[in-house]
Design an enzyme around this catalytic site. Structure first.
Site, PDB file in Angstrom:
ATOM      1  N   LYS A 289       4.143   5.784  -2.880  1.00 53.39           N
ATOM      2  CA  LYS A 289       5.476   6.310  -3.192  1.00 53.39           C
ATOM      3  C   LYS A 289       5.836   6.113  -4.667  1.00 53.39           C
ATOM      4  O   LYS A 289       6.528   6.942  -5.259  1.00 53.39           O
ATOM      5  CB  LYS A 289       6.530   5.659  -2.289  1.00 53.39           C
ATOM      6  CG  LYS A 289       6.434   6.074  -0.821  1.00 53.39           C
ATOM      7  CD  LYS A 289       6.655   7.565  -0.625  1.00 53.39           C
ATOM      8  CE  LYS A 289       6.934   7.927   0.832  1.00 53.39           C
ATOM      9  NZ  LYS A 289       7.057   9.398   1.019  1.00 53.39           N
TER      10      LYS A 289
ATOM     11  N   GLY B  67       0.831  -1.214   0.000  1.00 50.97           N
ATOM     12  CA  GLY B  67       0.000   0.000   0.000  1.00 50.97           C
ATOM     13  C   GLY B  67       0.860   1.255   0.000  1.00 50.97           C
ATOM     14  O   GLY B  67       0.619   2.196  -0.770  1.00 50.97           O
ATOM     15  N   TYR B  68       1.861   1.248   0.832  1.00 54.90           N
ATOM     16  CA  TYR B  68       2.793   2.381   0.940  1.00 54.90           C
ATOM     17  C   TYR B  68       3.532   2.584  -0.380  1.00 54.90           C
ATOM     18  O   TYR B  68       3.683   3.710  -0.865  1.00 54.90           O
ATOM     19  CB  TYR B  68       3.767   2.052   2.075  1.00 54.90           C
ATOM     20  CG  TYR B  68       4.853   3.057   2.353  1.00 54.90           C
ATOM     21  CD1 TYR B  68       4.590   4.219   3.069  1.00 54.90           C
ATOM     22  CD2 TYR B  68       6.162   2.808   1.952  1.00 54.90           C
ATOM     23  CE1 TYR B  68       5.598   5.117   3.360  1.00 54.90           C
ATOM     24  CE2 TYR B  68       7.179   3.705   2.247  1.00 54.90           C
ATOM     25  CZ  TYR B  68       6.886   4.856   2.949  1.00 54.90           C
ATOM     26  OH  TYR B  68       7.891   5.735   3.239  1.00 54.90           O
ATOM     27  N   ASN B  69       3.967   1.456  -0.986  1.00 54.03           N
ATOM     28  CA  ASN B  69       4.685   1.550  -2.258  1.00 54.03           C
ATOM     29  C   ASN B  69       3.810   2.073  -3.384  1.00 54.03           C
ATOM     30  O   ASN B  69       4.300   2.731  -4.306  1.00 54.03           O
ATOM     31  CB  ASN B  69       5.257   0.185  -2.652  1.00 54.03           C
ATOM     32  CG  ASN B  69       6.421  -0.225  -1.774  1.00 54.03           C
ATOM     33  OD1 ASN B  69       6.904   0.564  -0.979  1.00 54.03           O
ATOM     34  ND2 ASN B  69       6.855  -1.468  -1.912  1.00 54.03           N
TER      35      ASN B  69
END
Lengths: 172, 80
Positions: free
Chosen positions: A72, A67-69
């Site tokens: 980003k 999710g974070y990737n």
């Protein structure tokens, strides 16, 4: 310098709609809205330096970071697109992409019983450390130094780049 | 001694803690006037004090939710 971030690092299916949305909001939408707010002023001045703080987990994958990737990786895509579009106004747009850095929060992750470890349900940070050729996590001031360099006058020919600061954990 | 960011203004976001504080210290020592922004505005006065110590000629701060268009716009239009 778009450094605002946060959200939750956790296995993809353990996210709720709310935690996923918050993770995207805090890491991608913050960057989009802040850049939209300042670009008109930069165009008027015919000068601007935008540095986005991304993350090397976009390249390495890294457990629990999907999710974070997603957010980003979006920041990286935003960077190249904007760099192209606004180069004619003497505005540069670049990313600094840290790998494992020694923040106070990550320091706590060395302890699997810490609140931070439990909150993010992340892999033991020692296994990440073992993959870093320089044998240590990156210091925060080392990341800040590159971000500053990218705002100097002499960096005017550098735009649309994603620079890793990762101790060699991921190369090229 | 001329510093690399003398007479420049830098807006730094996410500066209440962690990497953000390191960014503040670096840009301050390079001579930039700073606007600090974070959703956690309460943490900013202390970081602003560090910025002045590190050499920033001027520092302002604003607590805003930058994931909202209005929060980012308010930050962008805040001038030193």
């Amino acid at each position: 310098v778009n450094n605002a971030g946060g959200g939750l690092i956790r296995p993809f299916l353990e996210h709720t709609a709310e935690t996923l949305r918050e993770t995207i909001n805090r890491n991608l939408w913050t960057t989009i809205w802040c850049i939209r707010a300042v670009l008109p002023h930069m165009i008027e001045r015919q000068y601007g330096r935008i540095v986005n703080i991304s993350a090397d987990s976009v390249h390495t994958g890294l457990y629990s970071h999907a999710g974070y990737n997603a957010a980003k990786g979006g920041v990286n895509g935003l960077t190249t697109g904007l760099a192209f579009e606004f180069a004619k106004y003497n505005i540069t747009v670049n990313c600094v992409s840290p790998g494992g850095i020694m923040t106070p929060e990550i320091q706590q992750m060395f302890d699997p019983n810490s609140d931070v470890y439990k909150k993010h349900r992340i892999v033991d940070v020692r296994t990440v450390l073992a993959q870093i050729p320089i044998g240590r996590l990156v210091e925060m001031h080392e990341v800040a130094a590159l971000a500053a360099f990218l705002t100097y006058q002499e960096s005017r020919s550098i735009t649309g780049q994603i620079y890793s600061v990762n101790g060699g954990q991921w190369m090229m | 001694v001329s510093r690399k960011l003398d007479s420049q203004v830098a807006i730094l976001t996410g500066t209440a803690r962690g990497l953000g504080v390191a960014l503040v210290e670096r840009f301050a020592s390079d001579g930039a006037a700073l606007l600090l922004a974070d959703v956690n505005g309460d943490g900013l006065p202390e970081v602003a004090a560090k910025a002045l110590e590190a050499g920033a000629p001027d520092v302002a701060w604003i607590g805003q939710d930058l994931s909202q268009e209005e929060g980012a716009a308010a930050t962008g239009s805040t001038s030193l």
